[in-house]
Write an enzyme that holds these catalytic residues in place. Structure first.
Site, PDB file in Angstrom:
ATOM      1  CB  CYS A  38      -0.913   0.018   1.225  1.00  0.00           C
ATOM      2  SG  CYS A  38      -0.012  -0.042   2.797  1.00  0.00           S
ATOM      3  CD  GLN A  39       4.718  -0.188   1.292  1.00  0.00           C
ATOM      4  OE1 GLN A  39       4.001  -0.698   0.440  1.00  0.00           O
ATOM      5  NE2 GLN A  39       5.282  -0.894   2.239  1.00  0.00           N
TER       6      GLN A  39
END
Length: 436
Positions: A105-106
């Site tokens: 999810c970065q």
């Protein structure tokens, strides 16, 4: 799509079958197991974290593979191996009741730069492809609230469109936003969940909120580690009888639940006098002085680390970055009573991991495993609604699972790759921050 619940079908009751993609150490795996699923296969491309999953879930097949290239056939084969590890008496009917996972999810995170062109953003579409090819009866995708922000919103819209074209209905048009502190976890951690079901399956309801314990309830029964010099180099303590008695007599209901079975998970066989993840961190005297002077909830002006409030919740525990993005270590909160940062075990307690659940013996790996994980009890809250929608039997297992070898917790990236038969040359490159 196969349906074991078709009219006229006669079979012995069994726990629903699930697969964990992007499993990491297994926060979602544990939550889904606590809700009544048998997680028969776990897939991740990081062999260090997957080795930890194998240790804590020896009854699940750990597959080290890139989800971006994995096939439904490969996953089916892994489930078959997991079926054998789980010691099922009957043959698997080929039905996958739930596919779940949290793609990286970065690129969506509001803590980062929210880069819409980050290659890791495409992993949500890899998940959608597997849904389309594997055809599970339901799926759960976990991600960060940043997925809802305008800068990357088109990724969400494309993802939902793909899932609908594949024949799935979504529980809600917008992802369900939940805070772990509203679901039995002593930590403020907001996450979004996209939940979908195939035809013939009820739409899951939104999980109901429950009370969460405080930081003090999560940590105050743990034994004091100050002065134990062996913990300067080791993360493992064999507690004395008095230490164990102190934990029994002073623990909160929450702490006690982390040392016993708290749901429908398999009971683990583990020596309760052993406590892992408690290696000490030594601070300079000036740092200790600063930490001691901090009020609850205040931030240290130099390290930017917050002091925990014993009567409240922990802030979100961060994971830092991996080898491919500089190997940065995320700051740990400062203990609410002591002038030091929290240990790995204390972080695990704040994340709702039970005490039998161990992490890599290297702090950097362990803290990433916790910070990247979905808190098990938050995952269980979502999984419980999926079990209900599937109308699956809620079966408390009688089998006691013996944990895997502790050697699985000691791997470096290279030795973990060797363990899973992965070519070391194919591992993620180590990109360190440049130094002047």
């Amino acid at each position: 799509m196969a349906n074991r619940h078709a009219r006229g079908a006669v079979a012995a009751p069994q726990r629903p079958v699930a697969v964990d993609l992007f499993s990491g150490a297994g926060g979602m795996s544990l939550g889904f197991e606590q809700a009544g699923f048998d997680v028969l296969a776990a897939v991740d491309n990081d062999p260090v974290h997957l080795a930890v999953h194998e240790r804590n879930f020896p009854h699940s097949f750990a597959l080290c593979h890139d989800v971006g290239t994995i096939t439904a056939e490969t996953i089916h084969a892994a489930i078959g191996k997991g079926w054998s590890l789980a010691q099922r008496e009957s043959e698997w009917d080929g039905v996958v009741d739930c596919l779940f996972g949290g793609p990286s999810c970065q690129g969506f995170s509001d803590m980062g730069r929210q880069n819409p062109d980050d290659d890791r953003n495409n992993l949500v579409f890899a998940f959608a492809r597997v849904v389309r090819e594997l055809k599970p009866r339901s799926f759960v995708i976990e991600n960060v609230p940043g997925l809802l922000f305008p800068k990357v919103r088109h990724h969400l819209e494309l993802l939902q469109a793909e899932l609908k074209v594949a024949g799935y209905r979504l529980a809600e048009e917008l992802p369900i936003v939940l805070d772990a502190s509203g679901h039995g976890v002593p930590q403020r951690r907001r996450r979004v969940f996209i939940v979908g079901v195939a035809d013939g399956v009820d739409l899951p309801r939104r999980p109901a909120a429950t009370r969460s314990p405080t930081v003090a309830e999560a940590l105050d029964d743990l034994p004091a580690i100050e002065g134990l010099d062996a913990l300067l180099t080791s993360d493992r303590l064999t507690m004395t009888a008095s230490m164990v008695e102190h934990m029994v007599t002073s623990s909160s209901a929450y702490a006690r639940s982390l040392r016993t079975r708290s749901g429908l998970e398999y009971e683990r066989q583990w020596p309760e006098e052993i406590l892992t993840g408690i290696q000490r961190t030594v601070h300079q005297p000036s740092v200790v002085q600063r930490f001691r002077a901090l009020e609850p909830g205040a931030a240290d002006t130099i390290s930017r680390t917050h002091r925990l409030d014993g009567g409240g919740y922990s802030p979100t525990l961060r994971a830092g970055t991996g080898r491919d993005h500089g190997s940065f270590t995320a700051p740990r909160p400062i203990h609410h009573r002591l002038p030091r940062v929290i240990t790995v075990r204390e972080a695990a307690r704040l994340h709702s991991f039970p005490d039998w659940f161990s992490f890599n013996t290297a702090k950097w790996h362990a803290l990433r495993e916790i910070g990247n994980a979905v808190p098990p009890r938050l995952a269980a809250a979502v999984a419980d609604t999926v079990v209900e929608a599937l109308r699956a039997k809620r079966i408390l297992p009688t089998r006691v699972v013996e944990l895997g070898s502790d050697a699985l917790l000691e791997h470096s990236l290279g030795t973990a790759a060797d363990h899973f038969g992965i070519d070391r040359a194919s591992l993620t490159p180590d990109i360190r921050r440049s130094r002047s």
